[in-house]
Design a protein around this motif. Structure first.
Motif, PDB file in Angstrom:
ATOM      1  N   GLY A 444     -13.790  15.277  38.022  1.00 10.14           N
ATOM      2  CA  GLY A 444     -12.789  16.346  37.665  1.00 10.14           C
ATOM      3  C   GLY A 444     -13.745  17.365  36.690  1.00 10.14           C
ATOM      4  O   GLY A 444     -13.482  18.486  36.860  1.00 10.14           O
ATOM      5  N   LYS A 445     -14.320  16.803  35.827  1.00  6.35           N
ATOM      6  CA  LYS A 445     -15.061  17.601  34.896  1.00  6.35           C
ATOM      7  C   LYS A 445     -16.345  18.173  35.556  1.00  6.35           C
ATOM      8  O   LYS A 445     -16.459  19.597  35.398  1.00  6.35           O
ATOM      9  CB  LYS A 445     -15.609  16.784  33.633  1.00  6.35           C
ATOM     10  N   VAL A 455     -19.790  21.704  43.864  1.00  6.66           N
ATOM     11  CA  VAL A 455     -19.533  20.336  43.147  1.00  6.66           C
ATOM     12  C   VAL A 455     -20.519  19.114  43.941  1.00  6.66           C
ATOM     13  O   VAL A 455     -20.983  18.437  43.232  1.00  6.66           O
ATOM     14  CB  VAL A 455     -17.883  19.827  43.367  1.00  6.66           C
ATOM     15  N   VAL A 456     -20.390  19.388  45.388  1.00  9.75           N
ATOM     16  CA  VAL A 456     -21.436  18.425  45.894  1.00  9.75           C
ATOM     17  C   VAL A 456     -22.617  18.487  45.549  1.00  9.75           C
ATOM     18  O   VAL A 456     -23.403  17.642  45.284  1.00  9.75           O
ATOM     19  CB  VAL A 456     -21.187  18.556  47.458  1.00  9.75           C
ATOM     20  N   ASP A 482      -9.991  14.018  49.463  1.00 11.96           N
ATOM     21  CA  ASP A 482     -11.010  15.152  49.318  1.00 11.96           C
ATOM     22  C   ASP A 482     -11.921  14.423  48.327  1.00 11.96           C
ATOM     23  O   ASP A 482     -13.293  14.723  48.464  1.00 11.96           O
ATOM     24  CB  ASP A 482     -10.284  16.244  49.075  1.00 11.96           C
ATOM     25  N   ASP A 483     -11.405  14.002  47.325  1.00  6.94           N
ATOM     26  CA  ASP A 483     -12.490  13.243  46.186  1.00  6.94           C
ATOM     27  C   ASP A 483     -13.543  12.294  46.815  1.00  6.94           C
ATOM     28  O   ASP A 483     -14.587  12.109  46.616  1.00  6.94           O
ATOM     29  CB  ASP A 483     -11.647  12.764  45.048  1.00  6.94           C
ATOM     30  N   LEU A 484     -12.731  11.368  47.515  1.00  8.85           N
ATOM     31  CA  LEU A 484     -13.564  10.428  48.198  1.00  8.85           C
ATOM     32  C   LEU A 484     -14.515  10.850  49.149  1.00  8.85           C
ATOM     33  O   LEU A 484     -15.808  10.565  49.159  1.00  8.85           O
ATOM     34  CB  LEU A 484     -12.783   9.403  48.690  1.00  8.85           C
ATOM     35  N   LYS A 485     -14.163  11.876  49.978  1.00  5.75           N
ATOM     36  CA  LYS A 485     -15.068  12.551  50.923  1.00  5.75           C
ATOM     37  C   LYS A 485     -16.271  13.226  50.167  1.00  5.75           C
ATOM     38  O   LYS A 485     -17.475  13.160  50.378  1.00  5.75           O
ATOM     39  CB  LYS A 485     -14.450  13.714  51.668  1.00  5.75           C
TER      40      LYS A 485
END
Length: 534
Positions: A444-445, A455-456, A482-485
């Motif tokens: 998240g940060k 982010v990726v 989506d976070d896991l992806k």
């Protein structure tokens, strides 16, 4: 009067006066005989051989002795009175002044504040009390010696006095606490500006035989009003403002507000409830799985503390741990947490790690490492499976003790990790106060820092850096598909979050451990559901 001027000693004055009387008396008698018609020789002989003459000589001589004795007694009493006055003045000086700095002390402050409060005539006149607390003073004493600490106190006291204006007086309460009392004080903005200037003037490096000593401090100030009736009331307000200053990074001074008092009462109530909860078993541990993405197996558990509050229900550790750290309750609470976690985990998956949070206050305890090692030996839990999650600023205060504890723990096989984003990056770049075995990055940060579109890329950069320095990374905050992806796209190996696995109690983890041993490895589709609470 002239005799007092030329002969200041009382004993000598009385002796001279008696001697003069002894000489004058017979001469007066002889003169009387001569005036009566007798010759000088005959008058003197008759006088000296007569009873009156002999008495006239003996009496003054006796008077000389008597007066000399009185003078000696008077002189001795005078010396004794002067000595007692000097001793009284020394006692008064010691009672009202600090022996090290020469400043007036707490007793003098109490009398001065009491006088001011008794003499106040209206609401137009206010008195401000500024409470100072030095930073790193214990560290200076511990690492450079008490002589260096005393030098710092004396130099800072001199600077405070030099900066004082009319109507201001400086006091030392004891230790590293000072007070500036300001009669007929101006408004809050003016006092705040004065605090800025005072801090800049006072908290400068101090020259010592060992080199320059950096100094710093915080200030809390309060102003008298109709509710302040004693020094205790005024100091309490200034102390609350000082506490508020220390809680806010980058803030050097704060003014007391009634909201601080309300917050203080709530903190005190929470502390009392926590002490009661610790005694009655109101605290519980939850375990959140850390999942290895490549096999969807559990590589470890992160320990979370939960408090079953009697009125507010279950409270997460973020709500009460700051109060526990500030009050010192984190020490017994942290020991209970370690012992309970080792007891719970003794029968779990053999190679699963256990990550426990550790506060800086705990690491500043010289016996912390010894306690952890003893608890490990007592429970039979393998030291290599224990990961202590340490605050990034743990070594900012009492660094020698903190680093010694960490070194002893790592020497015993315990791993060290950091979670705060900036500290994690420092850990990856090898710019750190202490060795780090792994870092925990909050997705998240990172998303807030890089934005959704990059982010990726940023996460990939961090993971590549970690691979270069051979440091394991756990990605936390994986709370959705989506976070896991995103974690998979960036190449993360271990993840933690509500999507990867919700928090479990010790019994649920034990059941999962048993079922994991008895069943085959699940397919990737089944993984998220595997770690849901039963």
């Amino acid at each position: 009067m002239m005799l007092n001027t030329y002969v200041p000693n009382a004993f000598r004055r009385y002796a001279i006066a008696g001697l003069v009387m002894a000489i004058v008396t017979p001469l007066a008698a002889i003169a009387t005989e001569v005036l009566a018609g007798a010759s000088m020789a005959h008058a003197g002989y008759v006088f000296l051989t007569s009873p009156f003459g002999m008495a006239a000589i003996a009496a003054p001589l006796g008077m000389v002795l008597l007066v000399a004795g009185l003078g000696y007694r008077h002189d001795r009493l005078a010396r004794q009175i002067r000595s007692e006055r000097a001793a009284t003045e020394q006692l008064r000086q010691a009672a009202y002044h600090d022996g090290l700095t020469g400043l007036r002390n707490r007793h003098a402050l109490g009398e001065d504040v009491g006088r001011i409060l008794r003499c106040r005539s209206g609401q137009a006149e206010h008195t401000a009390l500024l409470l100072f607390d030095l930073d790193r003073f214990k560290y200076i004493n511990d690492t450079m010696g008490h002589a260096a600490g005393d030098l710092v106190l004396k130099v800072l006291a001199e600077r405070m006095q030099a900066y004082c204006q009319a109507g201001q007086r400086v006091y030392r309460l004891g230790g590293d606490e000072f007070v500036l009392l300001w009669e007929n004080a101006p408004g809050i903005k003016t006092i705040s500006s004065f605090c800025d200037g005072l801090s800049a003037f006072v908290f400068r490096p101090v020259e010592s035989p060992a080199g320059k000593i950096d100094t710093g401090g915080s200030i809390g100030f309060a102003i008298t009003d109709e509710q302040v009736g004693s020094l205790s009331d005024l100091l309490k307000r200034a102390d609350l403002a000082l506490y508020h200053t220390k809680e806010k990074p980058g803030v050097k001074h704060s003014f007391f507000t009634h909201e601080m008092e309300s917050s203080h009462r709530r903190r005190q109530q929470m502390e009392a409830n926590m002490r009661h909860g610790l005694a009655t078993g109101a605290f519980h541990l939850d375990y959140q799985p850390v999942v290895k993405i490549s096999t969807l197996s559990v590589s470890g558990f992160s320990v979370r503390l939960r408090w079953a509050h009697p009125e507010d229900g279950d409270l997460a550790q973020e709500v009460f741990l700051p109060v526990a750290e500030a009050s010192g309750l984190i020490l017994p609470l942290g020991k209970w947490m370690l012992e309970r976690a080792f007891e719970d985990a003794s029968g779990w998956i053999d190679k699963a790690d256990l990550t426990l949070p550790v506060a800086a206050v705990q690491l500043r305890d010289p016996g912390f490492a010894g306690f952890v090692i003893s608890a490990l030996e007592k429970s039979g839990f393998e030291p290599g499976r224990l990961v202590l999650d340490v605050e990034s600023n743990a070594a900012r205060r009492e660094a020698a003790i903190v680093l010694a504890n960490l070194e002893q723990l790592r020497g015993h096989g315990v791993k060290i990790s950091v979670s705060e984003l900036a500290a994690s990056i420092a850990g990856l770049s090898m710019v750190r106060d202490f060795p780090v075995d792994r870092v925990r990055l909050d997705l998240g940060k990172i998303r807030k820092l890089a934005g959704k579109t990059r982010v990726v890329q940023m996460l990939t950069l961090f993971l590549q850096l970690a691979s270069t320095v051979e440091t394991a990374v756990i990605l936390t905050g994986v709370d959705s598909e989506d976070d896991l992806k995103c974690a998979c796209d960036a190449g993360a190996e271990q993840v933690q979050g509500s999507f990867a696995g919700v928090r479990l109690c010790a019994l649920q983890v034990s059941r999962f451990s048993t079922s994991f041993r008895e069943t085959a490895q699940p397919t990737p589709v089944e993984a998220p559901a595997l770690f849901k609470s039963a």
